[in-house]
Write a protein that holds these residues in place. Sequence first.
Motif, PDB file in Angstrom:
ATOM      1  N   LEU A 545      21.364  17.106  20.236  1.00  0.00           N
ATOM      2  CA  LEU A 545      21.689  16.467  18.828  1.00  0.00           C
ATOM      3  C   LEU A 545      22.859  15.332  19.288  1.00  0.00           C
ATOM      4  N   ARG A 612      31.450  12.534  19.362  1.00  0.00           N
ATOM      5  CA  ARG A 612      30.567  13.656  19.361  1.00  0.00           C
ATOM      6  C   ARG A 612      30.995  14.565  20.308  1.00  0.00           C
ATOM      7  N   ILE A 660      32.660  15.503  14.955  1.00  0.00           N
ATOM      8  CA  ILE A 660      31.909  14.210  14.874  1.00  0.00           C
ATOM      9  C   ILE A 660      32.692  13.356  14.089  1.00  0.00           C
ATOM     10  N   VAL A 664      27.070   8.262  13.306  1.00  0.00           N
ATOM     11  CA  VAL A 664      25.925   8.871  14.236  1.00  0.00           C
ATOM     12  C   VAL A 664      24.899   8.352  14.386  1.00  0.00           C
ATOM     13  N   ALA A 676      28.910   9.650   9.897  1.00  0.00           N
ATOM     14  CA  ALA A 676      28.785  11.140   9.758  1.00  0.00           C
ATOM     15  C   ALA A 676      29.337  11.467   8.435  1.00  0.00           C
ATOM     16  N   ASP A 677      28.562  12.605   8.137  1.00  0.00           N
ATOM     17  CA  ASP A 677      28.985  13.425   6.871  1.00  0.00           C
ATOM     18  C   ASP A 677      28.826  14.714   7.152  1.00  0.00           C
ATOM     19  N   THR A 679      26.446  16.997   6.280  1.00  0.00           N
ATOM     20  CA  THR A 679      25.301  17.447   6.595  1.00  0.00           C
ATOM     21  C   THR A 679      25.097  17.578   8.124  1.00  0.00           C
ATOM     22  N   ASP A 680      25.847  16.446   9.004  1.00  0.00           N
ATOM     23  CA  ASP A 680      25.659  16.504  10.395  1.00  0.00           C
ATOM     24  C   ASP A 680      26.323  17.924  10.975  1.00  0.00           C
ATOM     25  N   ASP A 683      23.628  20.477  10.204  1.00  0.00           N
ATOM     26  CA  ASP A 683      22.539  20.427  11.252  1.00  0.00           C
ATOM     27  C   ASP A 683      22.994  21.087  12.341  1.00  0.00           C
ATOM     28  N   ALA A 684      24.135  20.728  13.033  1.00  0.00           N
ATOM     29  CA  ALA A 684      24.449  21.458  14.057  1.00  0.00           C
ATOM     30  C   ALA A 684      24.800  22.831  14.150  1.00  0.00           C
TER      31      ALA A 684
END
Length: 860
Positions: A545, A612, A660, A664, A676-677, A679-680, A683-684
Motif C-alpha cells: 500500500l 506513510r 498517513i 496519497v 489522505a482521508d 478511507t485510506d 483500506d490499510a
Amino acid sequence: MPYVPLSWLAEHVTVAPGTTAADLAADLVRVGLEPEQIIPPAVTGPLVVGRVLSVVTEEHKNGKSINYCRVDVGPEHNDAPGEGKEPADVPSRGIVCGAHNFTVGDDVVVALPGTTLPGDFHIAARKTYGHTSDGMICSARELGLGEDHSGIIVLREFLPGTEVPAPGSDAIALLGLGAEVLEVNVTPDRGYCFAMRGIAREYSHATGAAFTDPGLAENLPGGTPPAATEDGFPVEVDDAAPIAGNVGCDRFVTRIVRGIDPSAPSPAWMTERLTQAGMRPISLAVDVTNYVMLDLGQPLHAYDLATVHAPIMVRRGRVGDELTTLDDVRRTLHIEDLLITDSPDGELGGRVLGLAGVMGGAETEVSATTTDVLIEAAHFDPVSVARTARRHKLPSEAAKRFERGVDPRLQAVAAQRAVDLLVEYGGGTADPAVSDLDRTARPAPVRMRLDEPRRLTGVDYPAERVVALLREIGATVSEPEDGVVTVTPPSWRPDLVGPAHLVEEVARLDGYDNIPTVLPAAPAGRGLTADQVRRRDVARALADLGLVEVLSYPFVGDTHDRQQLPADDERRVALRLANPMADDAPLMRTTLLDTLLDTARRNVGRGLEDTRVYELGLVTRPAGVGVASSPGVGGRPSDAELAAIAAAVPRQPRHVAGVITGKVVPDGVQGPGRPADWTDAVDAVHAVAEAVGVSVELAAAERAPWHPGQCAEVRAGGAVVGHAGALHPRVAAAFDLPRGAVAFELDLDALSAAGEDALVVPVPVSTYPPSKEDIALVVDADVPAGEVLALVREGAGELGEDVRLFDLYTGEQLGEGKKSLAFALRLRAPDRTLTAEETAAVRERVVALAAERVGAVLRG
C-alpha cells in the motif's frame, strides 16, 4: 587498560632479544588476553645529545629574556650547509631558548629540524628574536617525561649516575623514548593482569619463559618485609554494614618513611614508565605509589604523616559525612561508602580522609613540604569499591583494580617496595614501626574430577597434564583420590571458584587452538512459525500500500496528553522504568501510536509532508499486574517463585499501527493529487485483515486520538481489535502533523486469535459464467455503510461470489438526512448458469432484508 613496555616486562620475565610489540601481542593472544593497539614511539626524528658552547642573554622590548646559544650537536649535525647558519668559532648550531637553568658546558637534549615531539609537534628551523633557531633545546614536558616546563633537561641532573654520551648521540634511546608500548584489553575476571606482574605471568604461560614473581616477599630487592610491631600506626576496622555479606576491609598495612627530601625528583626511568603507562608524573611520593600499583597491582596511598591523627578507622559512611577528594570536589558521602577516617581531638573516626579504594582526600595529601609519609596498603571488598566508584562517578585507577579483585597477600610486599624506593630516591629513613591488620582467609578449595576438562572441551587431557597446568597458574593441587583432586586457587585469582573455571584455565594454557573444531550437524529446518509468517504477510501487505516500516524506541513521556486521552483511559496506565534512558521518557508505551506519531512528526518536520509509516511491535499493558520479590542466587527458584515472577510480567501484546499524512496520490499531469482521508486508514485495516485471513467488521465509534465523526471501530470474532480513521485536529496540531492526517492501530494478537478457530474450507472454482447486479439503497445518513454491506452479503447468500460498495451519494433528490449506497454484486452458482429469475430473486431478497433491518428503500 594496562600498557606494556617491553623493557619493563623484561624485569619480571625473560623476553627474547629482538621481541617486538607485535610479537608480544601474538604471544598474549594465545593465553586469552586481547591486545588493543600498539602505541608507536612518542618521539621520532633526530633527537640528539647537545653540549652548550656559548650562551648570550638578550633582553627584548616585550620584557622577554632569551638566550641565544651555540650548541655542539655532533659532527653529523653541526653547521649543515645551505641553511643560513650564523658563523661560529667551532662547528655548532644556533638555537634560541627561553629557559635559564643551564650554562656553558651542560649536556642537553636537542630536537633538530625534522623531529616530531609528543602532541604531533613538528620542529623546524625558524627566525625568531633576530636569530635563526635551528632546533629546540627540550624540557621534560616537551618530551612527555613529566610536567616540569620551568627549565630544560640538563642530563647530568636528569640522569644522575649515568655517563652522558658524546654530542650527537641518539637521545631517544638514552631517554627510552623509542619504545613501542602494547595496550592490552583485560576482561573483568582477569584483574591481576592490570599489573606488570600479571602480564609477565601470562607471557610466561604463553612462551615458557622464566618468570620471577615480584609479588613474593623473597623476591624483594631489599629483602623480606618486617613483621608487624606493637608500636605500628594503629588501625581499626568497624564495618557494621557489610555489602554482599563481605566485610569492607580485611587487611590494612601501614608503613612510615621519615625525612624525605620534598624536592627530590622522581628518577627518570620511573617517570618514563609512568608516562608510557598513560599516567602523569607528579612528585616522588605519588609517583612511587603509582609505580608500585602498575608494577604489582596493589593500589597504595601516601598521606602526609603530620596531618594524620591516630588511630585510623575504616568504617561506613554516616549521615552528614563530606569529603573534598583529590580532584578538589566536595562530595556528600553515602552510608554504604567505605571510608578511611582518623581521630582528631580524640574523636574516633571523626574525620574522613578518603573513599576506601577509590580516592583520597585533599586534607592529608602529600604536598611540596611533606617530609614524613604514611603509606597505606589495604585490601578492600570489590563490591563495595565498585558501588562507591559508580555512585560518585570516580573511575580511578585504584578502583579499577580493587573492584576486579586484588591479591590479599600482596599488601606487605607492596608497602615494602614503596618504602625502599622512597628511601633510595628521597633520602628518607624507614620507620621500624609496622602495622598489619590481617583478617584475610585463604581461597576456598575446589574439588574437580580430572576428566572434567575432557568432558567440557572434548580434548583428552592426561591427568598429569591437568595437574601440571593447574600448578603452573599458582594453584595448590592435592594428590588424586578416585580421579578427584582438591585445588586451592592462588590468592591473586578470586575468579576461580568452581570446576568450570579450572577447566577454562587448563584449556587456555594448553592452547585454545588444540581444541578441535567440530561442526555440529544442522537439524532439519522447521521453517517460520505461523506467527512469523503472519507478521511477514502483514508487513508485505502494508508495504504494497506504499507504507514504510519504522522501528521506534518503546519509551514515552507526555504523549498521552497530546493524544487527548481521557483521564480514565486504560491506555494511561503505563509501566514506569526505574532507570530510564532519558528523563523525559520514563514510561513504556501502551500503544504503538505513542511513538509512531512522534516518528511521523520528525519526518514531516524534515520536509517529508507526504508521510506513510507503519510499525509492528509490542506494547506494554501493566494493569492488574503485581510485584514479585527477587529470588536468591543460592539455587534454582522454586515453582512458586517462578509463577510469581511470571505473574508480575506485564502483558505485552503485539500491535500494528500506521500514520498517513499529506497526499496519497501526488499532483501530476493528470491533475491535482488526492489527500489522505479516513478511507485510506480503513483500506490499510482491510489489507491487514486479509493478510491474516480474518474477516472484520467496521462500525462508527468515538475514541481518542481519532476525530469523533471519522473513527471506525474494528471488530473480529465479536471483539474490538482496533480503530482507524482521521486524527482529531487538536491531536494533529499537538504533534505538528498536517490537518487531515489519518491513523490506524490493531491488536495483531487479538486479530490473529479471531481467525485461529475459523475452519478454512477450499471453494471450488465454478466454470459457469457469473451474473452481475447493481443495487442502490437509500438509508438514513447515520446508518453505517458496513452494516448495510453485511446485509447485502447476507441477502446474496451462497450465490454472492463478491459484494462491494462502489458509490456513496447524497443530494437534494434523496431528501435531508438520507444517503444512497450502491453495491456491485457478482453472482455465480457452482453447478449451473443462473437464470434471470434466480438473479431477480437475489435482488428482491437483498432489498427486502435491507428494508426490514435498516429501513432501506431501493433507489429508483
